[in-house]
Design a protein around this motif. Structure first.
Motif, PDB file in Angstrom:
ATOM      1  N   SER A 136      -0.130   4.069   2.737  1.00 25.59           N
ATOM      2  CA  SER A 136      -0.256   5.498   3.003  1.00 25.59           C
ATOM      3  C   SER A 136       1.125   6.088   3.183  1.00 25.59           C
ATOM      4  O   SER A 136       2.136   5.365   3.208  1.00 25.59           O
ATOM      5  CB  SER A 136      -1.103   5.744   4.266  1.00 25.59           C
ATOM      6  N   ASP A 137       1.190   7.409   3.331  1.00 28.94           N
ATOM      7  CA  ASP A 137       2.487   8.035   3.547  1.00 28.94           C
ATOM      8  C   ASP A 137       3.037   7.725   4.934  1.00 28.94           C
ATOM      9  O   ASP A 137       4.179   8.062   5.242  1.00 28.94           O
ATOM     10  CB  ASP A 137       2.413   9.541   3.316  1.00 28.94           C
ATOM     11  N   ALA A 138       2.241   7.057   5.771  1.00 35.46           N
ATOM     12  CA  ALA A 138       2.724   6.648   7.101  1.00 35.46           C
ATOM     13  C   ALA A 138       3.200   5.206   7.137  1.00 35.46           C
ATOM     14  O   ALA A 138       3.692   4.746   8.166  1.00 35.46           O
ATOM     15  CB  ALA A 138       1.612   6.838   8.138  1.00 35.46           C
ATOM     16  N   SER A 139       3.086   4.485   6.020  1.00 30.76           N
ATOM     17  CA  SER A 139       3.370   3.047   6.039  1.00 30.76           C
ATOM     18  C   SER A 139       4.817   2.737   6.406  1.00 30.76           C
ATOM     19  O   SER A 139       5.085   1.812   7.177  1.00 30.76           O
ATOM     20  CB  SER A 139       3.032   2.421   4.684  1.00 30.76           C
ATOM     21  N   LEU A 140       5.763   3.489   5.860  1.00 27.15           N
ATOM     22  CA  LEU A 140       7.162   3.207   6.169  1.00 27.15           C
ATOM     23  C   LEU A 140       7.470   3.526   7.631  1.00 27.15           C
ATOM     24  O   LEU A 140       8.272   2.829   8.265  1.00 27.15           O
ATOM     25  CB  LEU A 140       8.083   3.990   5.239  1.00 27.15           C
ATOM     26  N   ARG A 141       6.828   4.545   8.182  1.00 28.70           N
ATOM     27  CA  ARG A 141       7.019   4.828   9.612  1.00 28.70           C
ATOM     28  C   ARG A 141       6.428   3.706  10.461  1.00 28.70           C
ATOM     29  O   ARG A 141       6.989   3.333  11.497  1.00 28.70           O
ATOM     30  CB  ARG A 141       6.385   6.172   9.981  1.00 28.70           C
ATOM     31  N   ARG A 142       5.304   3.166  10.039  1.00 32.52           N
ATOM     32  CA  ARG A 142       4.697   2.048  10.775  1.00 32.52           C
ATOM     33  C   ARG A 142       5.580   0.800  10.688  1.00 32.52           C
ATOM     34  O   ARG A 142       5.604  -0.013  11.608  1.00 32.52           O
ATOM     35  CB  ARG A 142       3.298   1.759  10.223  1.00 32.52           C
ATOM     36  N   LEU A 143       6.313   0.678   9.592  1.00 33.01           N
ATOM     37  CA  LEU A 143       7.271  -0.416   9.466  1.00 33.01           C
ATOM     38  C   LEU A 143       8.427  -0.216  10.441  1.00 33.01           C
ATOM     39  O   LEU A 143       8.878  -1.163  11.101  1.00 33.01           O
ATOM     40  CB  LEU A 143       7.794  -0.469   8.032  1.00 33.01           C
ATOM     41  N   GLU A 144       8.883   1.013  10.560  1.00 33.70           N
ATOM     42  CA  GLU A 144       9.997   1.323  11.459  1.00 33.70           C
ATOM     43  C   GLU A 144       9.646   1.043  12.913  1.00 33.70           C
ATOM     44  O   GLU A 144      10.483   0.560  13.687  1.00 33.70           O
ATOM     45  CB  GLU A 144      10.413   2.786  11.298  1.00 33.70           C
ATOM     46  N   ASP A 145       8.409   1.356  13.303  1.00 33.58           N
ATOM     47  CA  ASP A 145       8.063   1.178  14.720  1.00 33.58           C
ATOM     48  C   ASP A 145       7.440  -0.182  15.023  1.00 33.58           C
ATOM     49  O   ASP A 145       6.928  -0.411  16.122  1.00 33.58           O
ATOM     50  CB  ASP A 145       7.163   2.312  15.211  1.00 33.58           C
ATOM     51  N   GLY A 146       7.476  -1.097  14.056  1.00 36.16           N
ATOM     52  CA  GLY A 146       7.075  -2.471  14.316  1.00 36.16           C
ATOM     53  C   GLY A 146       5.614  -2.774  14.138  1.00 36.16           C
ATOM     54  O   GLY A 146       5.182  -3.893  14.430  1.00 36.16           O
ATOM     55  N   ARG A 147       4.823  -1.839  13.627  1.00 38.43           N
ATOM     56  CA  ARG A 147       3.390  -2.107  13.439  1.00 38.43           C
ATOM     57  C   ARG A 147       3.093  -2.786  12.107  1.00 38.43           C
ATOM     58  O   ARG A 147       1.958  -3.226  11.877  1.00 38.43           O
ATOM     59  CB  ARG A 147       2.604  -0.804  13.570  1.00 38.43           C
ATOM     60  N   LEU A 148       4.092  -2.871  11.232  1.00 42.72           N
ATOM     61  CA  LEU A 148       3.964  -3.604   9.975  1.00 42.72           C
ATOM     62  C   LEU A 148       5.169  -4.517   9.810  1.00 42.72           C
ATOM     63  O   LEU A 148       6.254  -4.240  10.325  1.00 42.72           O
ATOM     64  CB  LEU A 148       3.893  -2.642   8.787  1.00 42.72           C
ATOM     65  N   ASP A 149       4.972  -5.606   9.056  1.00 43.90           N
ATOM     66  CA  ASP A 149       6.061  -6.526   8.752  1.00 43.90           C
ATOM     67  C   ASP A 149       6.670  -6.267   7.379  1.00 43.90           C
ATOM     68  O   ASP A 149       7.886  -6.361   7.208  1.00 43.90           O
ATOM     69  CB  ASP A 149       5.561  -7.977   8.811  1.00 43.90           C
ATOM     70  N   GLU A 279      15.178  -3.833   9.309  1.00 47.59           N
ATOM     71  CA  GLU A 279      16.347  -4.664   9.592  1.00 47.59           C
ATOM     72  C   GLU A 279      16.140  -5.598  10.777  1.00 47.59           C
ATOM     73  O   GLU A 279      16.804  -6.638  10.882  1.00 47.59           O
ATOM     74  CB  GLU A 279      17.572  -3.793   9.842  1.00 47.59           C
ATOM     75  N   ARG A 280      15.182  -5.276  11.669  1.00 50.30           N
ATOM     76  CA  ARG A 280      14.927  -6.166  12.807  1.00 50.30           C
ATOM     77  C   ARG A 280      14.418  -7.537  12.340  1.00 50.30           C
ATOM     78  O   ARG A 280      14.485  -8.510  13.082  1.00 50.30           O
ATOM     79  CB  ARG A 280      13.901  -5.539  13.760  1.00 50.30           C
ATOM     80  N   THR A 287       9.615 -14.099   8.160  1.00 50.98           N
ATOM     81  CA  THR A 287       9.588 -12.930   7.277  1.00 50.98           C
ATOM     82  C   THR A 287      10.433 -13.190   6.042  1.00 50.98           C
ATOM     83  O   THR A 287      10.048 -12.810   4.923  1.00 50.98           O
ATOM     84  CB  THR A 287      10.093 -11.689   8.020  1.00 50.98           C
ATOM     85  N   ARG A 288      11.579 -13.832   6.218  1.00 53.17           N
ATOM     86  CA  ARG A 288      12.426 -14.146   5.059  1.00 53.17           C
ATOM     87  C   ARG A 288      11.694 -15.062   4.086  1.00 53.17           C
ATOM     88  O   ARG A 288      11.768 -14.876   2.863  1.00 53.17           O
ATOM     89  CB  ARG A 288      13.736 -14.812   5.508  1.00 53.17           C
TER      90      ARG A 288
END
Length: 304
Positions: A136-149, A279-280, A287-288
């Motif tokens: 969704s258009d929120a996916s990258l924001r969810r990545l930023e706040d740690g809800r996605l890997d 980057e976290r 993850t790598r």
């Protein structure tokens, strides 16, 4: 005597204690640990001070553990094993990982990126679970706040702290039943207005991506809006409907569902497909490993 609790636990010092008790010799412990005997003697002195106990005393056959040393050896080993497990990065060994990775993707991403490596993930990391949510258009924001890997996306991966790996560039094909008249000649936009369309959603918030590239057919008759790319072939087997799809999806569906592809009109812009993380996660071996597995099939890929 209970000894003094140190202000700061020294994991290495306690590892040395375990070796000293097991070896019952300063010289053998020093040899096993690769340090000099004088240094090992100083370590023993520190341990005696910390535990307020001799720990090792001279006997007729060398050094003998004191009752205190014998009593602490088993719990000390357990504590050291637990500490090593805590400090060890479990992601460095995929076979030992017990982890849920959270991804966002369309089913196109699952078909094109995940499907080719799912057998490898199953084979190398049996304890890994992939929880996939719709892009969704929120996916990258969810990545930023740690809800996605990880996120698989064909949209530009901009955002604070985001890292990405380019996987491939994708073009488009049309898809219809094998005997559809659209296959007689490469269709123009005017030709495509003659038939109803099955349109697919890239993801919540992304709009009509076909109309964005081909405004000439923005007012085409959309017979069905499909929630996923994978539904399209089932809706094309009967009737006159056509669909415009990413090339990898169209070619896969044509083979699997006895359909046929046709050239897409000029004007449909290719898009780059990316694997995105924050980057976290750069130092997270798990993850790598997953990022490497997902992108391995596209190493050396070129634009089509």
């Amino acid at each position: 005597m209970s000894g003094r609790l140190p202000h700061r636990a020294d994991f290495t010092l306690l590892q040395h204690l375990s070796v000293l008790i097991e070896q019952r010799s300063v010289s053998r412990a020093a040899e096993r640990l690769g340090i000099g005997q004088p240094a090992m003697s100083r370590i023993l002195a520190r341990l005696r001070d910390q535990f307020d106990d001799p720990l090792l005393v001279r006997g007729p056959r060398g050094m003998t553990p004191t009752p205190r040393a014998e009593a602490i050896l088993a719990p000390l080993r357990a504590w050291l094993d637990a500490g090593e497990a805590l400090l060890r990065d479990p992601g460095a060994e995929p076979a030992r990982m017990k982890r849920v990775f959270r991804l966002a993707s369309t089913d196109f991403g699952l078909l094109s990126v995940l499907a080719p490596v799912i057998a490898r993930i199953e084979r190398e990391a049996a304890g890994v679970e992939l929880a996939v949510e719709p892009l969704s258009d929120a996916s990258l924001r969810r990545l930023e706040d740690g809800r996605l890997d990880l996120v698989l996306t064909g949209w530009n991966p901009d955002g604070a702290g985001l890292k990405s790996r380019w996987l491939f560039q994708e073009t488009y094909l049309g898809l219809a039943r094998a005997d559809h008249p659209v296959h007689q000649t490469p269709p123009s936009c005017a030709d495509l207005l003659l038939w109803p369309h099955v349109a697919t959603s890239v993801g919540d918030g992304f709009g009509d991506w076909v109309a964005q590239d081909l405004p000439e057919i923005a007012d085409r008759r959309v017979l069905v809006w499909a929630e996923s790319f994978s539904l399209a072939p089932y809706l094309l087997k009967e009737g006159e409907a056509v669909a415009l799809l990413p090339r990898r999806a169209a070619e896969r569906f044509a083979v699997a569902h006895d359909l046929r592809t046709f050239p897409a009109p000029k004007g449909m812009r290719p898009f780059d497909y990316h694997l995105v993380w924050h980057e976290r996660s750069d130092l997270d071996a798990g993850t790598r490993w997953l990022a490497e597995a997902l992108s391995a099939a596209f190493v050396g890929a070129v634009s089509r």
